[in-house]
Design a protein around this motif. Structure first.
Motif, PDB file in Angstrom:
ATOM      1  N   LYS A 189       0.829  -1.210   0.000  1.00 18.38           N
ATOM      2  CA  LYS A 189       0.000   0.000   0.000  1.00 18.38           C
ATOM      3  C   LYS A 189       0.862   1.258   0.000  1.00 18.38           C
ATOM      4  O   LYS A 189       0.438   2.309  -0.445  1.00 18.38           O
ATOM      5  CB  LYS A 189      -0.912   0.010   1.239  1.00 18.38           C
ATOM      6  N   GLU A 190       2.069   1.129   0.559  1.00 17.94           N
ATOM      7  CA  GLU A 190       2.997   2.254   0.594  1.00 17.94           C
ATOM      8  C   GLU A 190       4.386   1.752   0.227  1.00 17.94           C
ATOM      9  O   GLU A 190       4.877   0.783   0.813  1.00 17.94           O
ATOM     10  CB  GLU A 190       3.021   2.904   1.982  1.00 17.94           C
ATOM     11  N   GLU A 223      -1.202   3.337  -3.358  1.00 16.17           N
ATOM     12  CA  GLU A 223      -1.766   4.566  -2.791  1.00 16.17           C
ATOM     13  C   GLU A 223      -0.705   5.572  -2.367  1.00 16.17           C
ATOM     14  O   GLU A 223      -0.948   6.775  -2.372  1.00 16.17           O
ATOM     15  CB  GLU A 223      -2.658   4.212  -1.580  1.00 16.17           C
ATOM     16  N   ARG A 224       0.473   5.074  -1.989  1.00 18.31           N
ATOM     17  CA  ARG A 224       1.463   5.988  -1.403  1.00 18.31           C
ATOM     18  C   ARG A 224       2.893   5.635  -1.812  1.00 18.31           C
ATOM     19  O   ARG A 224       3.254   4.463  -1.886  1.00 18.31           O
ATOM     20  CB  ARG A 224       1.431   5.900   0.130  1.00 18.31           C
ATOM     21  N   TYR A 225       3.675   6.692  -2.015  1.00 16.80           N
ATOM     22  CA  TYR A 225       5.133   6.566  -2.128  1.00 16.80           C
ATOM     23  C   TYR A 225       5.777   7.529  -1.134  1.00 16.80           C
ATOM     24  O   TYR A 225       5.236   8.611  -0.871  1.00 16.80           O
ATOM     25  CB  TYR A 225       5.638   6.960  -3.519  1.00 16.80           C
ATOM     26  N   ARG A 226       6.939   7.135  -0.630  1.00 21.42           N
ATOM     27  CA  ARG A 226       7.784   8.059   0.129  1.00 21.42           C
ATOM     28  C   ARG A 226       9.194   8.040  -0.458  1.00 21.42           C
ATOM     29  O   ARG A 226       9.670   6.997  -0.906  1.00 21.42           O
ATOM     30  CB  ARG A 226       7.864   7.684   1.611  1.00 21.42           C
ATOM     31  N   SER A 246       1.619  15.878  -6.595  1.00 23.38           N
ATOM     32  CA  SER A 246       1.307  14.450  -6.707  1.00 23.38           C
ATOM     33  C   SER A 246       0.301  14.026  -5.650  1.00 23.38           C
ATOM     34  O   SER A 246       0.342  14.484  -4.514  1.00 23.38           O
ATOM     35  CB  SER A 246       2.590  13.627  -6.545  1.00 23.38           C
ATOM     36  N   LYS A 247      -0.595  13.105  -6.022  1.00 21.50           N
ATOM     37  CA  LYS A 247      -1.545  12.536  -5.053  1.00 21.50           C
ATOM     38  C   LYS A 247      -0.928  11.335  -4.335  1.00 21.50           C
ATOM     39  O   LYS A 247      -1.399  10.927  -3.282  1.00 21.50           O
ATOM     40  CB  LYS A 247      -2.810  12.080  -5.788  1.00 21.50           C
ATOM     41  N   LYS A 248       0.129  10.771  -4.920  1.00 15.96           N
ATOM     42  CA  LYS A 248       0.688   9.536  -4.379  1.00 15.96           C
ATOM     43  C   LYS A 248       1.987   9.744  -3.609  1.00 15.96           C
ATOM     44  O   LYS A 248       2.280   9.003  -2.667  1.00 15.96           O
ATOM     45  CB  LYS A 248       0.917   8.524  -5.511  1.00 15.96           C
ATOM     46  N   PHE A 249       2.806  10.709  -4.011  1.00 19.69           N
ATOM     47  CA  PHE A 249       4.044  10.968  -3.274  1.00 19.69           C
ATOM     48  C   PHE A 249       3.735  11.819  -2.049  1.00 19.69           C
ATOM     49  O   PHE A 249       3.141  12.895  -2.159  1.00 19.69           O
ATOM     50  CB  PHE A 249       5.090  11.627  -4.174  1.00 19.69           C
ATOM     51  N   MET A 250       4.121  11.321  -0.886  1.00 19.64           N
ATOM     52  CA  MET A 250       3.736  11.925   0.383  1.00 19.64           C
ATOM     53  C   MET A 250       4.551  13.192   0.678  1.00 19.64           C
ATOM     54  O   MET A 250       5.737  13.272   0.321  1.00 19.64           O
ATOM     55  CB  MET A 250       3.931  10.924   1.531  1.00 19.64           C
TER      56      MET A 250
END
Length: 435
Positions: A189-190, A223-226, A246-250
């Protein structure tokens, strides 16, 4: 049919090590091994070591001893940075059967039945380590660590990583996307992008880190990248602006500083000064006022006077950052820092570390205070902490709520209410996301 062979892993050090351990673990399971906990009896124990950790030798000895107690007949294989740097030292530890260097660690399967009178050492000179082996961690944590880069060309005066991991290298974007898709298919998920110097992705090719994250952003099912840690001189305005939209990069950055004093930064052979660093922080906060920013700092570097240290403390107090990772300088063989004058006594190093850890707690509390009353998205973890579940918001606030197992490894929109006695923020679910 005979009993299935069992393998256990122990990982020290960084996110990159965890990604590589998982990759080697998948090689073993595909070869028919059952992966078990390190506290269980296994036929093969693999210990992935770190050279940054202090007392690497002592830690390694203790872990080897534990493996030997669990199964004296098991094959014990030691890999990782410490194995590349000091193979003979590790080979002399009682109970170690095989020591594998940077190039050889991904061939561990070939050594599982090798128990000889003397420990086997398979290690090439680091200049021969040129291949990039992609990988990702899976199954152990809510977050998946995706290895996008390895090695480093920087040769900072305090660091052995170029000696342990070799020159900077990476796969191409297409291969990296393939690894990311595999992680997503396994339920990630991340995804945390990790490496030694990830901003250097694509070195020697026509590709860049910015192009990589733009293409990762397009992948469905995640849903997520860091971005785990990126050098300030490689964190461009374009990367910051992309993460902001970006909606996905936190909105979470970890940016090594090491010292708030330009004289020491030059002595460390860092590739920036405090004015560039300040500019990066200000740019992030202009576009993402809610962003969480972590900072690496080294204390006790040779030549660091009380005045130098106070300059760093005051610089950090004036920066709009959220927490610190504080490292106590320790001498590393074959680094140029060993030749520098002005050795800082260890008791002073530890006292400075203590002071900066206190400052980190204050910075984190101040950042959390600014987030109270906000609504954010959390990714819940599976562990039950005395009736509570925990997770991180998009901007890396640690939150807590009543335990509900069906929410594990899922994202939820929450309101940040108050800070509890453990320093976590109490979260209340929000039924619908506000416009």
């Amino acid at each position: 049919m005979g009993q299935q062979n069992r393998v256990a892993f122990y990982t020290l050090g960084c996110k990159l090590n965890f990604a590589e351990t998982s990759t080697i673990g998948r090689q073993f399971t595909e070869a028919g091994y059952a992966k078990v906990s390190f506290s269980e009896s296994a036929d093969v124990y693999i210990i992935n070591t770190c050279s940054v950790t202090e007392n690497a030798d002592k830690k390694c000895r203790n872990i080897v001893r534990k493996a030997n107690k669990l199964n004296p007949d098991a094959t014990v294989i030691v890999i990782g940075c410490y194995a590349q740097l000091k193979p003979n030292e590790i080979a002399s530890i009682p109970g170690v059967d095989v020591v594998l260097g940077a190039n050889e660690k991904f061939n561990a399967l070939e050594y599982v039945h090798r128990k000889e009178e003397q420990a086997i050492i398979a290690r090439e000179a680091i200049k021969e380590t040129k291949e990039f082996i992609p990988g990702f961690s899976a199954g152990d944590r809510t977050r998946t660590f995706l290895k996008v880069q390895d090695g480093c060309d920087y040769f900072c005066s305090f660091c052995t990583i170029p000696l342990a991991r070799g020159r900077s290298r990476s796969a191409d974007i297409a291969t990296t996307l393939k690894s990311a898709k595999e992680a997503i298919d396994q339920g990630a998920k991340e995804i945390v992008l990790t490496g030694v110097n990830i901003g250097d992705f694509g070195a020697g090719t026509q590709e860049s880190f910015l192009e990589l994250i733009m293409q990762l952003d397009e992948l469905p099912g995640i849903e997520r990248y860091r971005i785990s840690s990126i050098e300030p001189n490689l964190l461009s305005d374009q990367i910051i602006a992309f993460v902001a939209r970006s909606k996905k990069f936190m909105p979470h950055f970890h940016i090594p500083l090491q010292s708030g004093n330009d004289e020491l930064l030059a002595a460390m052979r860092r590739r920036y000064d405090t004015s560039l660093y300040t500019n990066r922080i200000k740019r992030i906060k202009e576009l993402m006022p809610h962003a969480c920013i972590g900072v690496d700092v080294i204390v006790g570097f040779p030549g660091e006077t009380e005045e130098h240290f106070n300059v760093t403390v005051n610089y950090l107090k004036d920066l709009d950052v959220s927490y610190l990772h504080v490292f106590t300088y320790s001498e590393r063989a074959n680094t140029t820092a060993l030749r520098k004058d002005g050795i800082v006594p260890k008791n002073i190093r530890y006292e400075r570390t203590r002071q900066l850890n206190i400052l980190s707690d204050k910075l984190k509390r101040a950042f959390y205070d600014t987030q109270l009353g906000a609504t954010r998205t959390v990714l819940w973890e599976k562990d039950n902490h005395d009736g509570f579940m925990q997770g991180y918001t998009d901007n890396y606030v640690r939150v807590s709520a009543a335990y509900q197992p069906d929410k594990a490894n899922s994202c939820e929109f929450i309101a940040l209410e108050s800070i509890d006695s453990n320093g976590n923020v109490n979260a209340i679910p929000v039924v619908t996301e506000k416009a």
